[in-house]
Design a protein around this motif. Structure first.
Motif, PDB file in Angstrom:
ATOM      1  N   LEU A  90       0.923  -1.247  -0.007  1.00 29.57           N
ATOM      2  CA  LEU A  90      -0.081   0.053   0.143  1.00 29.57           C
ATOM      3  C   LEU A  90       0.913   1.510   0.032  1.00 29.57           C
ATOM      4  O   LEU A  90       1.677   1.308   0.724  1.00 29.57           O
ATOM      5  CB  LEU A  90      -0.769  -0.110   1.492  1.00 29.57           C
ATOM      6  N   PRO A  91       0.548   2.089  -0.837  1.00 32.85           N
ATOM      7  CA  PRO A  91       1.474   3.621  -0.767  1.00 32.85           C
ATOM      8  C   PRO A  91       1.345   4.209   0.509  1.00 32.85           C
ATOM      9  O   PRO A  91       0.131   4.054   1.162  1.00 32.85           O
ATOM     10  CB  PRO A  91       0.627   4.224  -2.190  1.00 32.85           C
ATOM     11  N   ARG A  92       2.185   4.810   0.812  1.00 27.77           N
ATOM     12  CA  ARG A  92       2.119   5.786   2.081  1.00 27.77           C
ATOM     13  C   ARG A  92       1.379   7.384   1.807  1.00 27.77           C
ATOM     14  O   ARG A  92       0.728   7.650   2.394  1.00 27.77           O
ATOM     15  CB  ARG A  92       3.627   5.951   2.675  1.00 27.77           C
ATOM     16  N   THR A  93       1.834   7.604   0.649  1.00 30.11           N
ATOM     17  CA  THR A  93       1.033   8.870   0.082  1.00 30.11           C
ATOM     18  C   THR A  93       0.445   8.765  -1.602  1.00 30.11           C
ATOM     19  O   THR A  93       0.891   7.738  -2.011  1.00 30.11           O
ATOM     20  CB  THR A  93       2.021  10.025  -0.182  1.00 30.11           C
ATOM     21  N   SER A  94      -0.396   9.158  -1.684  1.00 29.75           N
ATOM     22  CA  SER A  94      -1.148   8.946  -3.052  1.00 29.75           C
ATOM     23  C   SER A  94      -0.322   9.164  -4.168  1.00 29.75           C
ATOM     24  O   SER A  94       0.735  10.225  -4.203  1.00 29.75           O
ATOM     25  CB  SER A  94      -2.203  10.276  -3.069  1.00 29.75           C
ATOM     26  N   PRO A  95      -0.241   8.204  -5.142  1.00 32.29           N
ATOM     27  CA  PRO A  95       0.838   8.343  -6.106  1.00 32.29           C
ATOM     28  C   PRO A  95       0.464   9.531  -7.198  1.00 32.29           C
ATOM     29  O   PRO A  95       1.103   9.773  -8.239  1.00 32.29           O
ATOM     30  CB  PRO A  95       0.679   7.111  -7.018  1.00 32.29           C
ATOM     31  N   LEU A  96      -0.824  10.093  -6.834  1.00 33.84           N
ATOM     32  CA  LEU A  96      -1.282  11.341  -7.791  1.00 33.84           C
ATOM     33  C   LEU A  96      -1.141  12.708  -6.771  1.00 33.84           C
ATOM     34  O   LEU A  96      -1.526  13.779  -7.420  1.00 33.84           O
ATOM     35  CB  LEU A  96      -2.660  11.159  -8.072  1.00 33.84           C
ATOM     36  N   LYS A  97      -0.463  12.510  -5.754  1.00 38.65           N
ATOM     37  CA  LYS A  97      -0.322  13.795  -4.786  1.00 38.65           C
ATOM     38  C   LYS A  97       0.199  15.042  -5.752  1.00 38.65           C
ATOM     39  O   LYS A  97       1.306  14.745  -6.192  1.00 38.65           O
ATOM     40  CB  LYS A  97       0.302  13.334  -3.504  1.00 38.65           C
ATOM     41  N   ASN A  98      -0.612  16.097  -5.545  1.00 36.15           N
ATOM     42  CA  ASN A  98      -0.216  17.310  -6.323  1.00 36.15           C
ATOM     43  C   ASN A  98       0.384  17.047  -7.781  1.00 36.15           C
ATOM     44  O   ASN A  98       1.012  17.889  -8.423  1.00 36.15           O
ATOM     45  CB  ASN A  98       0.946  17.806  -5.530  1.00 36.15           C
ATOM     46  N   LYS A  99      -0.330  16.140  -8.478  1.00 45.84           N
ATOM     47  CA  LYS A  99      -0.010  15.880  -9.889  1.00 45.84           C
ATOM     48  C   LYS A  99      -0.706  16.891 -10.683  1.00 45.84           C
ATOM     49  O   LYS A  99      -2.040  16.739 -10.422  1.00 45.84           O
ATOM     50  CB  LYS A  99       0.140  14.417 -10.253  1.00 45.84           C
ATOM     51  N   HIS A 100       0.053  17.310 -11.698  1.00 39.10           N
ATOM     52  CA  HIS A 100      -1.042  18.003 -12.771  1.00 39.10           C
ATOM     53  C   HIS A 100      -0.267  17.827 -14.051  1.00 39.10           C
ATOM     54  O   HIS A 100       0.947  17.912 -14.207  1.00 39.10           O
ATOM     55  CB  HIS A 100      -1.099  19.346 -12.414  1.00 39.10           C
ATOM     56  N   PHE A 101      -1.300  17.265 -15.209  1.00 41.13           N
ATOM     57  CA  PHE A 101      -0.610  17.313 -16.593  1.00 41.13           C
ATOM     58  C   PHE A 101      -1.216  18.156 -17.430  1.00 41.13           C
ATOM     59  O   PHE A 101      -2.559  18.223 -17.449  1.00 41.13           O
ATOM     60  CB  PHE A 101      -0.599  15.758 -16.824  1.00 41.13           C
ATOM     61  N   GLY A 102      -0.618  18.324 -18.552  1.00 39.34           N
ATOM     62  CA  GLY A 102      -1.086  19.309 -19.592  1.00 39.34           C
ATOM     63  C   GLY A 102      -2.088  18.331 -20.195  1.00 39.34           C
ATOM     64  O   GLY A 102      -3.141  18.569 -20.599  1.00 39.34           O
ATOM     65  N   THR A 103      -1.496  17.066 -21.016  1.00 40.83           N
ATOM     66  CA  THR A 103      -2.412  16.330 -21.748  1.00 40.83           C
ATOM     67  C   THR A 103      -2.207  14.891 -21.286  1.00 40.83           C
ATOM     68  O   THR A 103      -1.109  14.541 -20.975  1.00 40.83           O
ATOM     69  CB  THR A 103      -2.242  16.415 -23.299  1.00 40.83           C
TER      70      THR A 103
END
Ligand code: CTP
Length: 319
Positions: A90-103
């Motif tokens: 199980l991950p300790r933090t979200s694998p998408l934490k604060n992620k942002h992508f253009g496309t």
């Protein structure tokens, strides 16, 4: 609000109910399609009322401990114990934490990808999502290679890896996992009891061989939340497919979303046969009879979003 107008299309849709073939004319055509940022933002906001991809993409370590009991989402009477292996992965933090992508690209598994030549285009996106550990190497010209997140329903272990009956199949799965090379492996482990053993095997392989993947196991509420969002928009899906789940999650962290390999029909726009999957011999009967999915309905909703500029569907060749 940003209601998904599923019947508001002006393009012709000829429905042949005998074999579920729908001739969909995807408009606007690729070159004319324009992104509608206002609508995309409105959809993101609305989906956030039902779920938060950053949280719901995975259960985190802090919220479970070994031995905890989980009721399967589709088999409420069946339970599983959180194993030591699962806990470790199980991950300790979200694998998408604060992620942002253009496309972002979401690559479905329809045979419509074959001879599309879309590989290069797919690989140019900042974040590429694939489904059910679909093979890429042998199909790179049409599907690309870049993989940032790949899903794996437990049934894949049975369908594509013969339930690891012998060392050869175990090695095949292991090689495929190694090839993920640090990307996110998203395993819906809490959906149906049938996957219990298979999830355990995969977890074991990953730990034993120190496979470099970032595992994620969707939250217990994700399915219902996604279903709730679409129902609110009058899209009456029974059980969202992996592809629709991925689109719904991606709205949170992708400005523009491009869909490839979404075509749940046995004939293409020119009436040529299309395989159900680009990489195996699974047949269409599978969707209409045995499967609880309502793919053509989902497709209609996605097509409408394409027409409105909220996402871009590619169902033919890439330039
Ligand atoms: N898909 C599609 N048309 C097809 C096959 C797949 O649009 N002919 C899309 C669906 O959104 C699907 C995704 O591509 O969810 C990935 O395909 P697949 O691996 O078949 O996913 P599922 O049907 O969700 O897998 P399963 O039946 O194992 O739950």
């Amino acid at each position: 609000g940003a209601e998904v107008v599923i019947n508001g299309s002006s393009s012709p849709a000829v429905v042949d109910r005998s074999n579920e073939t729908i001739k969909h004319n995807i408009q606007p055509a690729s070159a004319k399609w324009r992104h509608n940022q206002t609508l995309s933002l409105r959809i993101r906001k609305q989906i956030l009322k039902f779920l938060d991809a950053e949280k719901d993409i995975s259960v985190l370590k802090g919220t479970l401990k070994p031995g905890d009991i989980i009721h399967y989402i589709f088999d409420r009477d069946s339970t599983m114990n959180v194993s030591q292996n699962l806990y470790e992965l199980l991950p300790r933090t979200s694998p998408l934490k604060n992620k942002h992508f253009g496309t972002c690209a979401i690559v479905g598994n329809s045979g419509v990808l074959l001879n599309s030549g879309c590989g290069q285009e797919i690989d140019t996106h900042s974040f590429v999502i694939r489904c059910n550990l679909a093979p890429v190497q042998e199909y790179a010209r049409d599907v690309g290679l870049k993989t940032d997140l790949v899903t794996m329903n437990p049934s894949v272990v049975q369908r594509a890896f013969e339930d690891l009956v012998n060392a050869t199949w175990r090695e095949k799965l292991l090689q495929r996992l190694h090839s993920l090379n640090g990307s996110i492996l998203w395993i819906p482990a809490f959906m149906a009891r049938g996957g219990k053993q298979r999830v355990e095997w995969v977890n074991e392989l990953i730990l034993k061989h120190h496979v470099n993947v970032r595992t994620a196991y969707p939250s217990l509420r994700l399915l219902h939340a996604v279903r709730g969002y679409w129902l609110t928009n009058k899209v009456h899906i029974k059980r969202p497919t992996t592809g629709l789940l991925m689109y719904t999650l991606a709205t949170r962290f992708c400005s523009q979303i491009y869909l490839y390999g979404f075509w749940p029909f046995p004939l293409d726009q020119n009436q040529n046969p299309v395989k159900y999957h680009y990489y195996d011999s699974l047949k269409y009967g599978y969707t209409s009879q045995a499967s609880p999915h309502t793919m053509p309905l989902e497709f209609k909703a996605l097509k409408s979003l394409h027409e409105q500029g909220a996402l871009k569907l590619t169902v033919g060749q890439c330039d």
